[in-house]
Design a protein around this motif. Structure first.
Motif, mmCIF file in Angstrom:
data_model
loop_
_atom_site.group_PDB
_atom_site.id
_atom_site.type_symbol
_atom_site.label_atom_id
_atom_site.label_comp_id
_atom_site.label_asym_id
_atom_site.label_seq_id
_atom_site.Cartn_x
_atom_site.Cartn_y
_atom_site.Cartn_z
ATOM 1 N N LEU A 6 0.867 -1.209 -0.298
ATOM 2 C CA LEU A 6 0.017 0.269 -0.098
ATOM 3 C C LEU A 6 0.503 1.312 -0.187
ATOM 4 C CD1 LEU A 6 -2.390 0.340 0.317
ATOM 5 C CD2 LEU A 6 -2.744 0.965 2.182
ATOM 6 N N HIS A 7 2.197 1.412 0.812
ATOM 7 C CA HIS A 7 2.812 2.289 0.819
ATOM 8 C C HIS A 7 3.713 2.612 -0.159
ATOM 9 C CE1 HIS A 7 6.990 4.176 1.340
ATOM 10 N NE2 HIS A 7 6.079 5.145 2.505
ATOM 11 N N ASP A 8 3.736 1.665 -1.755
ATOM 12 C CA ASP A 8 4.788 1.512 -2.502
ATOM 13 C C ASP A 8 4.188 2.144 -3.607
ATOM 14 O OD1 ASP A 8 6.975 1.214 -1.215
ATOM 15 O OD2 ASP A 8 6.555 -1.112 -2.066
ATOM 16 N N ALA A 9 2.690 2.365 -4.046
ATOM 17 C CA ALA A 9 1.138 2.161 -4.965
ATOM 18 C C ALA A 9 1.380 3.731 -4.936
ATOM 19 C CB ALA A 9 0.068 1.390 -4.814
ATOM 20 N N LEU A 10 1.504 4.361 -4.226
ATOM 21 C CA LEU A 10 1.725 6.276 -4.797
ATOM 22 C C LEU A 10 2.366 6.323 -5.921
ATOM 23 C CD1 LEU A 10 -0.647 8.324 -4.452
ATOM 24 C CD2 LEU A 10 0.688 8.825 -2.807
ATOM 25 N N PRO A 11 3.930 6.250 -5.029
ATOM 26 C CA PRO A 11 4.985 7.010 -6.482
ATOM 27 C C PRO A 11 4.347 6.055 -7.224
ATOM 28 C CG PRO A 11 5.344 5.526 -3.774
ATOM 29 C CD PRO A 11 4.075 5.630 -4.132
ATOM 30 N N ILE A 12 4.136 4.860 -7.995
ATOM 31 C CA ILE A 12 3.900 4.637 -9.277
ATOM 32 C C ILE A 12 2.292 5.172 -9.743
ATOM 33 C CG2 ILE A 12 3.454 2.397 -10.517
ATOM 34 C CD1 ILE A 12 5.007 0.684 -7.864
ATOM 35 N N LEU A 13 1.759 5.220 -9.322
ATOM 36 C CA LEU A 13 0.628 6.294 -10.255
ATOM 37 C C LEU A 13 0.929 7.428 -10.190
ATOM 38 C CD1 LEU A 13 -2.420 5.194 -7.522
ATOM 39 C CD2 LEU A 13 -1.576 4.152 -9.769
ATOM 40 N N VAL A 14 1.778 7.925 -9.582
ATOM 41 C CA VAL A 14 2.021 9.970 -9.685
ATOM 42 C C VAL A 14 3.574 9.630 -11.123
ATOM 43 C CG1 VAL A 14 3.658 11.727 -8.735
ATOM 44 C CG2 VAL A 14 1.571 10.286 -7.692
ATOM 45 N N ILE A 15 3.528 8.487 -10.723
ATOM 46 C CA ILE A 15 4.986 7.996 -12.270
ATOM 47 C C ILE A 15 4.512 8.711 -13.461
ATOM 48 C CG2 ILE A 15 6.297 6.985 -12.817
ATOM 49 C CD1 ILE A 15 7.741 6.403 -10.376
ATOM 50 N N ALA A 16 3.387 7.222 -12.925
ATOM 51 C CA ALA A 16 2.157 7.711 -14.808
ATOM 52 C C ALA A 16 1.954 8.922 -14.980
ATOM 53 C CB ALA A 16 1.153 6.569 -14.534
ATOM 54 N N PRO A 26 9.923 14.593 -10.255
ATOM 55 C CA PRO A 26 10.938 16.076 -9.091
ATOM 56 C C PRO A 26 11.843 15.195 -8.194
ATOM 57 C CG PRO A 26 8.976 15.890 -8.849
ATOM 58 C CD PRO A 26 8.949 14.728 -9.896
ATOM 59 N N GLY A 27 11.914 13.856 -8.244
ATOM 60 C CA GLY A 27 11.643 13.225 -6.509
ATOM 61 C C GLY A 27 10.816 12.845 -5.563
ATOM 62 N N GLU A 28 11.795 11.673 -4.825
ATOM 63 C CA GLU A 28 10.156 11.731 -3.783
ATOM 64 C C GLU A 28 9.451 12.854 -3.093
ATOM 65 O OE1 GLU A 28 9.118 8.565 -3.469
ATOM 66 O OE2 GLU A 28 10.379 7.860 -5.716
ATOM 67 N N PHE A 54 -2.507 9.728 2.600
ATOM 68 C CA PHE A 54 -2.213 10.081 3.743
ATOM 69 C C PHE A 54 -2.536 9.601 5.142
ATOM 70 C CE2 PHE A 54 0.875 11.556 0.147
ATOM 71 C CZ PHE A 54 1.940 10.095 0.465
ATOM 72 N N GLN A 55 -3.990 10.047 5.736
ATOM 73 C CA GLN A 55 -4.557 10.302 6.419
ATOM 74 C C GLN A 55 -5.003 8.338 7.094
ATOM 75 O OE1 GLN A 55 -8.228 12.014 5.505
ATOM 76 N NE2 GLN A 55 -8.740 11.845 8.534
ATOM 77 N N HIS A 56 -5.233 7.890 5.970
ATOM 78 C CA HIS A 56 -5.360 6.463 6.391
ATOM 79 C C HIS A 56 -4.231 5.451 6.565
ATOM 80 C CE1 HIS A 56 -9.423 8.020 7.643
ATOM 81 N NE2 HIS A 56 -9.311 8.544 6.139
ATOM 82 N N LEU A 57 -3.198 6.185 5.770
ATOM 83 C CA LEU A 57 -2.287 4.901 5.537
ATOM 84 C C LEU A 57 -1.228 4.458 7.040
ATOM 85 C CD1 LEU A 57 -0.799 3.442 3.357
ATOM 86 C CD2 LEU A 57 1.055 5.413 3.661
ATOM 87 N N TYR A 58 -1.123 4.520 7.566
ATOM 88 C CA TYR A 58 0.034 3.929 8.584
ATOM 89 C C TYR A 58 -2.043 3.468 10.035
ATOM 90 C CZ TYR A 58 3.430 5.358 5.909
ATOM 91 O OH TYR A 58 4.474 5.639 4.970
ATOM 92 N N VAL A 67 -6.467 2.633 1.234
ATOM 93 C CA VAL A 67 -7.185 1.902 -0.003
ATOM 94 C C VAL A 67 -8.679 1.927 -0.844
ATOM 95 C CG1 VAL A 67 -7.881 -0.936 -1.133
ATOM 96 C CG2 VAL A 67 -6.385 -0.308 0.676
ATOM 97 N N LEU A 68 -8.876 2.664 -0.568
ATOM 98 C CA LEU A 68 -10.592 3.217 -0.691
ATOM 99 C C LEU A 68 -10.021 4.364 -1.128
ATOM 100 C CD1 LEU A 68 -13.366 2.442 1.032
ATOM 101 C CD2 LEU A 68 -13.142 1.270 -0.537
ATOM 102 N N ALA A 69 -8.831 5.338 -0.767
ATOM 103 C CA ALA A 69 -8.976 6.923 -1.589
ATOM 104 C C ALA A 69 -7.777 6.305 -2.877
ATOM 105 C CB ALA A 69 -7.874 7.688 -0.528
ATOM 106 N N LEU A 70 -6.867 4.966 -2.896
ATOM 107 C CA LEU A 70 -6.339 4.517 -3.280
ATOM 108 C C LEU A 70 -6.726 4.221 -5.007
ATOM 109 C CD1 LEU A 70 -2.942 4.713 -3.851
ATOM 110 C CD2 LEU A 70 -3.139 3.168 -3.202
#
Length: 85
Positions: A6-16, A26-28, A54-58, A67-70
């Motif tokens: 769940l932690h790794d999914a957002l950076p991949i979406l932002v790359i797309a 621009p960097g993480e 981010f509010q619910h991730l951790y 998961v629903l937000a993602l």
């Protein structure tokens, strides 16, 4: 089979998203702010989905909300990509 955390999914979406907008990554640490400032095409509810994620991730009791937000972010990005083709 590689399972994406769940932690790794957002950076991949932002790359797309950067690829769709023909922007360099621009960097993480700066990618979300950079996307808001430099990407002319953003998924619907981009900022709200990111905040919810981010509010619910951790929070162990709220992982489903993350998961629903993602999932919402992914659906909106998919729609944006399909509309751009």
């Amino acid at each position: 089979i590689y399972t994406l955390s769940l932690h790794d999914a957002l950076p991949i979406l932002v790359i797309a998203l950067f690829a769709l907008n023909e922007q360099l990554h621009p960097g993480e640490k700066r990618m979300l702010q950079y996307a808001k400032e430099h990407c002319s095409r953003l998924p619907r509810d981009f900022e709200a989905n990111i905040q919810d994620y981010f509010q619910h991730l951790y929070q162990p009791d709220h992982q489903q909300e993350a998961v629903l937000a993602l999932d919402s972010l992914l659906d909106n990005l998919k729609y944006l990509i399909e509309a751009s083709i």
